[in-house]
Each structure stands twice: as structure tokens, then as C-alpha cells.
Scaffold this motif. Structure first.
Motif, mmCIF file in Angstrom:
data_model
loop_
_atom_site.group_PDB
_atom_site.id
_atom_site.type_symbol
_atom_site.label_atom_id
_atom_site.label_comp_id
_atom_site.label_asym_id
_atom_site.label_seq_id
_atom_site.Cartn_x
_atom_site.Cartn_y
_atom_site.Cartn_z
ATOM 1 N N VAL A 262 -12.194 -9.987 2.772
ATOM 2 C CA VAL A 262 -10.792 -9.705 3.079
ATOM 3 C C VAL A 262 -10.454 -10.370 4.407
ATOM 4 N N MET A 263 -9.272 -11.002 4.471
ATOM 5 C CA MET A 263 -8.809 -11.572 5.734
ATOM 6 C C MET A 263 -7.504 -10.875 6.113
ATOM 7 N N LEU A 264 -7.469 -10.308 7.323
ATOM 8 C CA LEU A 264 -6.260 -9.658 7.824
ATOM 9 C C LEU A 264 -5.618 -10.557 8.870
ATOM 10 N N PHE A 265 -4.290 -10.659 8.841
ATOM 11 C CA PHE A 265 -3.566 -11.532 9.766
ATOM 12 C C PHE A 265 -2.801 -10.680 10.767
ATOM 13 N N SER A 266 -2.780 -11.124 12.028
ATOM 14 C CA SER A 266 -2.022 -10.408 13.047
ATOM 15 C C SER A 266 -1.681 -11.368 14.185
ATOM 16 N N GLY A 267 -0.671 -10.995 14.970
ATOM 17 C CA GLY A 267 -0.318 -11.789 16.156
ATOM 18 C C GLY A 267 0.138 -13.194 15.843
ATOM 19 N N LEU A 268 0.650 -13.421 14.657
ATOM 20 C CA LEU A 268 1.106 -14.767 14.282
ATOM 21 C C LEU A 268 2.458 -15.040 14.939
ATOM 22 N N GLN A 269 2.508 -16.097 15.723
ATOM 23 C CA GLN A 269 3.780 -16.455 16.354
ATOM 24 C C GLN A 269 3.829 -17.953 16.645
ATOM 25 N N PRO A 270 5.038 -18.524 16.648
ATOM 26 C CA PRO A 270 5.154 -19.957 16.934
ATOM 27 C C PRO A 270 4.718 -20.252 18.368
ATOM 28 N N ARG A 271 4.032 -21.368 18.563
ATOM 29 C CA ARG A 271 3.640 -21.781 19.909
ATOM 30 C C ARG A 271 3.303 -23.269 19.898
ATOM 31 N N GLU A 272 3.754 -23.959 20.912
ATOM 32 C CA GLU A 272 3.484 -25.395 21.023
ATOM 33 C C GLU A 272 2.313 -25.617 21.980
ATOM 34 N N LEU B 11 -12.010 12.391 -5.389
ATOM 35 C CA LEU B 11 -12.809 12.024 -4.214
ATOM 36 C C LEU B 11 -13.253 10.561 -4.290
ATOM 37 N N LEU B 12 -13.618 10.151 -5.502
ATOM 38 C CA LEU B 12 -14.066 8.773 -5.698
ATOM 39 C C LEU B 12 -12.938 7.793 -5.399
ATOM 40 N N ILE B 13 -11.744 8.119 -5.950
ATOM 41 C CA ILE B 13 -10.586 7.245 -5.708
ATOM 42 C C ILE B 13 -10.245 7.228 -4.225
ATOM 43 N N ALA B 14 -10.288 8.424 -3.617
ATOM 44 C CA ALA B 14 -9.966 8.514 -2.189
ATOM 45 C C ALA B 14 -10.949 7.700 -1.363
ATOM 46 N N SER B 15 -12.224 7.757 -1.757
ATOM 47 C CA SER B 15 -13.229 7.018 -0.980
ATOM 48 C C SER B 15 -13.031 5.519 -1.138
ATOM 49 N N VAL B 16 -12.661 5.091 -2.380
ATOM 50 C CA VAL B 16 -12.400 3.667 -2.596
ATOM 51 C C VAL B 16 -11.195 3.226 -1.776
ATOM 52 N N ALA B 17 -10.124 4.084 -1.819
ATOM 53 C CA ALA B 17 -8.922 3.756 -1.062
ATOM 54 C C ALA B 17 -9.224 3.704 0.427
ATOM 55 N N ALA B 18 -10.035 4.662 0.880
ATOM 56 C CA ALA B 18 -10.368 4.687 2.306
ATOM 57 C C ALA B 18 -11.168 3.452 2.693
ATOM 58 N N ALA B 19 -12.057 3.013 1.774
ATOM 59 C CA ALA B 19 -12.878 1.845 2.066
ATOM 60 C C ALA B 19 -12.021 0.599 2.255
ATOM 61 N N ASP B 20 -10.838 0.550 1.577
ATOM 62 C CA ASP B 20 -9.982 -0.616 1.668
ATOM 63 C C ASP B 20 -8.932 -0.494 2.758
ATOM 64 N N ASP B 21 -8.950 0.608 3.469
ATOM 65 C CA ASP B 21 -7.958 0.816 4.509
ATOM 66 C C ASP B 21 -8.429 0.144 5.798
ATOM 67 N N PHE B 22 -8.374 -1.174 5.807
ATOM 68 C CA PHE B 22 -8.877 -1.919 6.962
ATOM 69 C C PHE B 22 -7.847 -1.900 8.084
ATOM 70 N N THR B 23 -8.328 -1.844 9.303
ATOM 71 C CA THR B 23 -7.424 -1.881 10.457
ATOM 72 C C THR B 23 -7.746 -3.092 11.309
ATOM 73 N N PHE B 24 -6.747 -3.538 12.058
ATOM 74 C CA PHE B 24 -6.925 -4.719 12.891
ATOM 75 C C PHE B 24 -6.047 -4.569 14.124
ATOM 76 N N ASP B 25 -6.650 -4.189 15.226
ATOM 77 C CA ASP B 25 -5.921 -4.010 16.485
ATOM 78 C C ASP B 25 -6.284 -5.173 17.410
ATOM 79 N N ILE B 26 -5.342 -6.104 17.606
ATOM 80 C CA ILE B 26 -5.685 -7.308 18.380
ATOM 81 C C ILE B 26 -5.673 -7.066 19.887
ATOM 82 N N SER B 27 -5.198 -5.904 20.311
ATOM 83 C CA SER B 27 -5.183 -5.654 21.765
ATOM 84 C C SER B 27 -6.608 -5.661 22.326
#
Lengths: 290, 446
Positions: A262-272, B11-27
Motif C-alpha cells: 500500500v502506498m499512502l500520499f500526503s503533503g503533495l503541493q506544487p513547488r519549483e 470480530l474477523l471483519i473488524a480485525s481486517v478493517a483495522a489492519a487496513d486502517d493505515f495512518t500517515f502523519d508527516i509531521s
């Protein structure tokens, strides 16, 4: 549907003739070649222009699609996915059959049609590993090695179903020539043929959403016709600056049964960026652009 | 039973759904003023010794040992501090080792330098810096300002030299796509770069890089002083998307090496003029099944002839003399010990280097390097298999290294190797200390 059937017949005839010509079947009977070429010219004159839908009965505005060019649609798909020059963050998650996961985070910058660079920010074992692409040239910089080495887009940068071609992909319209292949009520189906040998996949079959002009699913095929992988876009999100596109891309491969990425995308913005950023000298410092 | 089945399904469906709940915090990944990283490594080795070899007799004078064990620990820390256009960069290496000869350790900065990025095109760096020149994978004759790398393990960290460096890069439209020029000064004096060569010299060097018609081209020069003046050229180009070629040429002015005298001894060391030219050319090929082939030929102009090599081994067997004078391209390795089959004594240093006779790990003149690496064989993720061979084309001896690497656990790399040495009497690899060696290495990145 009648028009669609006619299109299909035209395409089949044209394909048969072009195959005959390309395989030099005419060489066995030169006299037949003239007839073949005459028929080919007639079919091409009678048929709609190549790579253009003759009519789209499923569209609310058939005149629009009548004049639509497949390559133009592909270019529109590209612009909807990202600006010509941008920065973005991506997270790659490899999922094994037993559910185990391994994640990677990349920071990517691109300038224009053929300059791109990416650096791994996480995990620590991959941190600093950077890739530069200038057209068909690609280099990999590994901090431990200390210098860039030439690589190919066919090579996997990290384990998983994604490879360099997915991670360092330029615009689809730069790498592929498009033709309309089929249609569905909600989607255009594009047949994309690689423009050159440096492109990782010989052919792509892309399903494009009619309304958003964004890809929904892509099947990647080898020159042999074998399905290599399937990519599915989802989770349409507003990234700001007018960019509304999928935030998630998932792939699996019949070659790696049970594995998916799976690839998740974030922070996409135009920049030169300046051209000097896309050089081997700058490659170890791509992360400094954040 | 039915409610239990429904509960299980939910529970099985919930676990599958939870497994696909990916997070991405770029901070988490935004640039910060400080950055730290590194790895900690532990390795264990079992060496099956070659009791007939020259290096065995040197390392084990009593001749009683049939095998040896060696344990090592390495800690490598990298750090970075940023402020505006300035940065301070450091790479600290520390190792400990225990084997039959006892305990050893060392701590030192491999890199410690300040950098100023004046623009995207111009940077200046001052301090201890590791450079990597040349296009070769196993050998780099044009790496004029580096300590030599171990061809069996070319990615091992190496210590840099103190220098000042400026680099300017420019991109262009057309066939010439990139031009960069870098100049550097390497002072050698008391307490500074002493192992680079003769003291009290300010050595200068420059490198011009061109990306011309999709071909990487480097031209590099080094002034005379602590070492002989040198000039080099390297190139690399993809002929096909999965097929690349590369090459290096290096020319040295009045390079010398020590050779045995007429009695096959070094008691009166004699400096012979070495060939001026080193040559390397190679290729890299990726098959459809993701198998990478790297093949290189290396001509080491400063290597021994077979007759000189034989005399050298005769001297090694009989001599208890002190080391002879050094050649003009001296090298000292401070790597964490490297590979014993490169020719180490029991203190872990390269024995031929510490004897000061030759300029690097390669003793003779003609070598073939072959590496075959298969990524994820049998489509099993995170496993890599490889085989490396260094073949001495003059005496037909070889070092053969099969290996497997597993990277399936985040930040952990596990490697197993079984280096084998093949060769008879008076051959380079046949006279090494061990016949074969089993090595297990674990490296954890943080």
C-alpha cells in the motif's frame, strides 16, 4: 452500441493488417502486399481517427468524448494526479501473507517532465537512501556506499510489490502512448503502450473515472502479455492548491501471491526547484529540501 | 452457536478493517535542527586455518591451532546539526574485538566536518571527510583521496581525511546536461593525515564531472607531494535499461613498490618503479528474474609479478627482520578489521600494508571480480542471496564468498557468509591464514 461494435471491427481489422505487415507476411507474396495496403488505407479512411472514441452513448455530453484524444485524456489524468513540479511524502507498507507489515517513508521532489528525486526518511535502516531520475537515467545513492551508482527502473529499491518504476514514475503520458480500449458506464478504459524499452511495464490497462478523470485501477503487463501486478487507487482527498486525488494506492501481484503493498500520499503541493537539485552532487542532500 | 459465529465473523471483519486502517502523519518527518542515527553490530566468526600457509606461520608461530574464533562488536553513530545554510556533520565509529590474540578496541571519528550550502549550486566543506571516487564496485584505482576498500566487502565504512573542499555544479540544456567541478586540499603534517604519506605537504586535487549524452564522465587529478602525482578518468553508461558498463583509468607519476633483492630478502629493500597505469572496466546486468551480475577486470599496475610474489612468500617464511621501507603509495587501514582473507595478521591489520610493502589489498596485477546477487529468490520477500568471487588471474587462486541476507525485521539486517579460499603454494589466496570461514553478522539500525 452499434458504433462500438463498428469500432471494434475496425480495430480488429487494422490490428490484423498491421500484424501481418509487421511480421512481414507480405514478403511471401509481394503481390498480395499491394492489396493488403489498399485495404488498410480504406479501413483507415473509413474508420474513426486512431485512439479516439467515435461516439460515447453513455456520456451525457457525447460531443466532448467524440473529440477526445486518448493521449490528451492521459495527460489530463497526469495533471489531476499531481502538478508538473511538486514535493510530496509517501508511505509504503508491505503486507505479508501472515499479516506482518513493514513500512517505508519517502520524500519526493519533481521538476517538469523528466527530473525526479526521492529519499527514504524511514525506517532508519533505509534512511538517506536516495534515487535520482533524469529521463531514462537513474542513480541510487546509499549512504554506506557513499557514491551514486547507476541502476535501472526495473530494479526493486526495497522489498515488496512496488519497484522503482512505481516509486520513480514520471507522468504516464511521458512513458506511455494511449489508446481507448473499451468503455464502461462509469469509466474510460485506456490501453497504454510503453514508449521505449526503459519503461518497466510493456503495457498498462488503465480504468479512468469519467467524472474525476482520475485512475481507479491499473493492470501492468509484461511484453509476453503476462499480468505483472494490479494497482488500485482509492480514498479521494483534497490536498489543497486545487489538487483532489486518491490518497492511497494498493498493489498486488500474481507473481507474489498473498503479498500486497500500500502506498499512502500526503503533503503533495506544487513547488519549483532549480535544475542543480537534480544532480549527483545534490543527491545525498535531497532530504534538506523539506 | 449462531451468536458466537456472528460475533466471530464481526470480530474477523473488524480485525481486517483495522489492519487496513493505515495512518500517515508527516509531521514526524519534517526537518529538524538535529538528526541522529546509526547502527550497532555484532558478529561471530569461525575460521578453519590453513596450517601450511605463510600467514598462518606468521600469526601462529607455535603451529598448534587448527581453528580460530573471532567476535566483534561495532557501534557507528552519525549526527547532523543544521543552522540556516550551515551544518555540522559527524560519523563516529567504535569497535571491540576478541580472538586468539586477545582483546582490541578503537574509537574514532570517520567524518567530522562543517558544511556551508551557499546555493543549490555551490557548497564548501571543511573537516574530516570521506570521499568516494570512481565507478568500480570492488576496485577504485582512481580513488586518489581515499583509504582502499575491501573488494570482498566494499560497503564497509572507511575513515576519511581532513580536507577543505569546494564544489560547484551547473545544469544545462542539450547534450551536456550537468557539469560540476570540485577542488580540495589535503594537508599532511604532524597529527594530521599522517598516514596519507610524506609529511609537510599540502596536497591538492580536483575533479570534473560531466553528464554528457547520458554518460557519467569524471576527470580527476592529484598533485604530487605526500603521494605521487596522479590523474584519472572514469565513465559509466547504460547501454540498455538493464545493462550498464563502467570503467576507470588511473595514471601515477613515478610510483614505486618494494621488491625482494637477489637473495629473495628485504634486508636491503629495493624500490622498483611500478607501472604507471591502473585499468578497470566492468559491467552490470540485471536479468528479468532480478538477478544482478557485476563483472570487473582490474589491472593493478603496482602489483607483484608471480616471481616477485614467490620471493615475497619465501621472505615471509624465513624472515624475522623488521619491515622494509615503504613504497611511495603507502596505505593504512583503520577499518574495523576488514576481512582476514585480505591478509590480516592477528592484530587485525592488513599484514602486507603493515609491512609497508604494497599499496593496497591487491598484491598482484590482474584480477577478475564477479558478483551475482539475487533479490528475493523464489519470490520470498526480504531474502537476498549473493555470490562474490575475486580471482587472481596470474596465479589462479581465488576468494569465493557465498552469502545470504535477511532484512524482514524492521531495522535489523542478518547476514551469513561462508568465504572459501582456493589456491596452492605461493599463490595469493592459497597463502592466506584460513581455508574457509563462517561468519554470522547482525546489524540493528536506529
Amino acid at each position: 452500441m452499434e458504433n462500438t461494435g463498428r469500432q471494434t471491427v475496425f480495430r480488429m481489422c487494422r490490428s490484423l493488417l498491421m500484424n501481418a505487415v509487421s511480421h512481414r507476411a507480405w514478403f511471401l507474396a509481394p503481390g498480395h502486399f499491394i492489396w493488403v495496403m489498399m485495404i488498410a488505407v480504406m479501413i483507415n479512411l473509413a474508420a474513426p481517427a486512431p485512439a479516439v472514441f467515435a461516439e460515447d452513448p453513455l456520456s451525457s455530453d457525447s460531443s466532448e468524448t467524440f473529440s477526445m484524444d486518448a493521449d490528451a485524456l492521459l495527460a489530463e489524468v497526469d495533471r489531476n494526479l499531481q502538478p508538473a513540479s511538486y514535493e510530496m511524502y509517501r508511505k509504503l507498507i508491505n503486507i505479508e501473507p501472515d499479516g506482518r507489515q513493514k513500512s517505508f517513508v519517502l520524500y519526493t521532489v519533481r521538476q517538469g517532465a523528466d527530473k525526479m528525486a526521492a529519499v527514504f526518511l524511514d525506517p532508519p535502516s533505509e534512511k538517506g537512501r536516495s534515487t535520482l531520475r533524469l529521463g531514462d537515467n537513474m542513480w541510487l545513492y546509499i549512504p554506506a556506499v557513499g557514491k551514486p551508482i547507476r541502476i535501472t527502473s526495473l530494479q526493486a529499491v526495497v522489498g515488496g510489490v512496488f519497484n522503482n518504476a512505481d516509486i520513480m514514475r514520471l507522468d504516464f503520458s511521458v512513458e506511455y502512448a494511449a489508446e481507448f480500449a473499451d468503455e464502461e458506464p462509469e469509466h474510460y478504459i485506456l490501453d497504454l503502450k510503453a514508449r521505449g524499452p526503459a519503461v518497466a511495464y510493456d503495457r498498462l490497462k488503465m480504468r479512468v473515472d469519467r467524472k474525476t478523470r482520475l485512475p481507479v485501477m491499473i493492470e501492468a503487463y509484461a511484453a509476453s502479455g503476462m499480468l505483472i501486478k494490479t494497482l488500485r487507487y482509492s480514498e479521494i482527498r483534497d490536498f489543497g492548491n486545487g489538487i483532489v486525488r486518491p490518497a492511497r494506492l494498493e498493489t498486488d501481484s500474481p507473481l507474489q501471491k498473498g503479498y500486497r503493498s500500500v502506498m499512502l500520499f500526503s503533503g503533495l503541493q506544487p513547488r519549483e526547484f532549480s535544475g542543480e537539485v537534480f544532480t549527483l552532487s545534490y543527491l545525498p542532500r535531497i532530504g534538506e529540501l523539506r | 452457536v449462531r451468536p458466537a459465529a456472528w460475533t466471530l465473523l464481526v470480530l474477523l471483519i473488524a480485525s481486517v478493517a483495522a489492519a487496513d486502517d493505515f495512518t500517515f502523519d508527516i509531521s514526524r518527518y519534517e526537518k529538524k535542527p538535529y538528526e541522529f542515527g546509526g547502527y550497532i553490530q555484532a558478529s561471530a566468526e569461525y575460521l578453519r586455518l590453513n596450517r601450511d600457509s605463510v600467514l598462518y606461520q606468521s600469526a601462529y608461530p607455535d603451529g598448534s591451532s587448527k581453528s580460530d574464533d573471532r567476535y566483534r562488536g561495532v557501534l557507528e553513530l552519525s549526527g547532523l546539526y543544521r543552522h540556516d545554510i550551515f551544518s555540522l556533520n559527524g560519523l563516529l565509529n567504535a569497535w571491540i574485538m576478541e580472538d586468539v590474540s586477545g582483546y582490541g578496541d578503537d574509537v574514532r571519528f570517520y567524518e567530522l566536518f562543517a558544511a556551508a550550502q551557499l546555493s543549490d549550486a555551490l557548497k564548501i566543506e571543511v573537516g574530516k571527510r570521506v570521499l568516494r571516487w570512481g565507478k568500480g564496485y570492488a576496485f577504485n584505482p582512481a580513488a586518489f583521496l581515499e583509504r582502499p576498500k575491501n573488494p570482498i566487502d566494499p560497503d564497509l565504512s572507511r575513515e576519511g581525511y581532513v580536507m577543505a573542499l569546494a564544489e560547484y555544479v551547473r545544469t544545462l540544456e542539450g547534450r551536456l546536461q550537468t557539469v560540476s567541478i570540485s577542488v580540495m586540499a589535503v594537508p599532511v603534517g604532524s597529527g594530521m593525515n599522517e598516514d596519507f604519506g610524506d609529511k609537510n605537504h599540502l596536497n591538492t586535487a580536483a575533479r570534473l564531472y560531466l553528464l554528457y549524452r547520458d554518460t557519467d564522465i569524471d576527470v580527476m587529478v592529484r598533485s604530487g607531494g605526500s603521494r605521487p602525482a596522479a590523474a584519472g578518468l572514469d565513465m559509466a553508461r547504460n547501454l540498455m535499461p538493464n545493462f550498464a558498463i563502467h570503467g576507470e583509468l588511473a595514471w601515477f607519476e613515478n610510483r614505486t613498490i618494494s621488491i625482494p633483492d637477489s637473495q629473495d630478502t628485504f634486508s636491503k629493500p629495493f624500490l622498483r618503479k611500478a607501472d604507471d597505469l591502473d585499468v578497470l572496466f566492468g559491467l552490470r546486468y540485471l536479468t528479468a528474474s532480478e538477478t544482478t551480475w557485476i563483472i570487473e577486470y582490474y589491472r593493478n599496475g603496482a602489483g607483484y609479478s608471480p616471481r616477485e610474489m614467490k620471493a615475497f612468500f619465501a621472505w615471509m617464511r624465513s624472515s624475522t627482520d623488521s619491515a622494509p621501507d615503504m613504497g611511495s603509495e603507502p596505505v593504512s587501514s583503520t577499518e574495523p578489521l576488514g576481512e582476514p582473507d585480505v591478509g590480516q595478521d592477528t592484530s587485525g591489520r592488513l599484514i602486507f600494508e603493515t609491512s609497508g610493502i604494497l599499496s593496497g589489498p591487491q598484491l598482484m596485477r590482474d584480477y577478475l571480480h564477479v558478483r551475482v546477487a539475487r533479490k528475493e529468490p523464489f519470490d520470498v520477500l526480504y531474502w537476498n542471496a549473493g555470490f562474490t568471487a575475486i580471482i587472481n588471474l596470474q596465479d589462479n587462486s581465488a576468494s569465493l564468498v557465498p552469502e545470504v541476507i535477511y532484512t524482514g525485521i524492521t531495522n535489523l539486517e542478518l547476514r551469513a557468509r561462508l568465504p572459501l579460499l582456493a589456491g596452492g603454494t605461493n599463490t595469493e589466496y592459497g597463502e592466506r591464514r584460513n581455508r574457509w570461514r563462517a561468519e554470522f553478522r547482525g546489524r540493528y539500525y536506529f
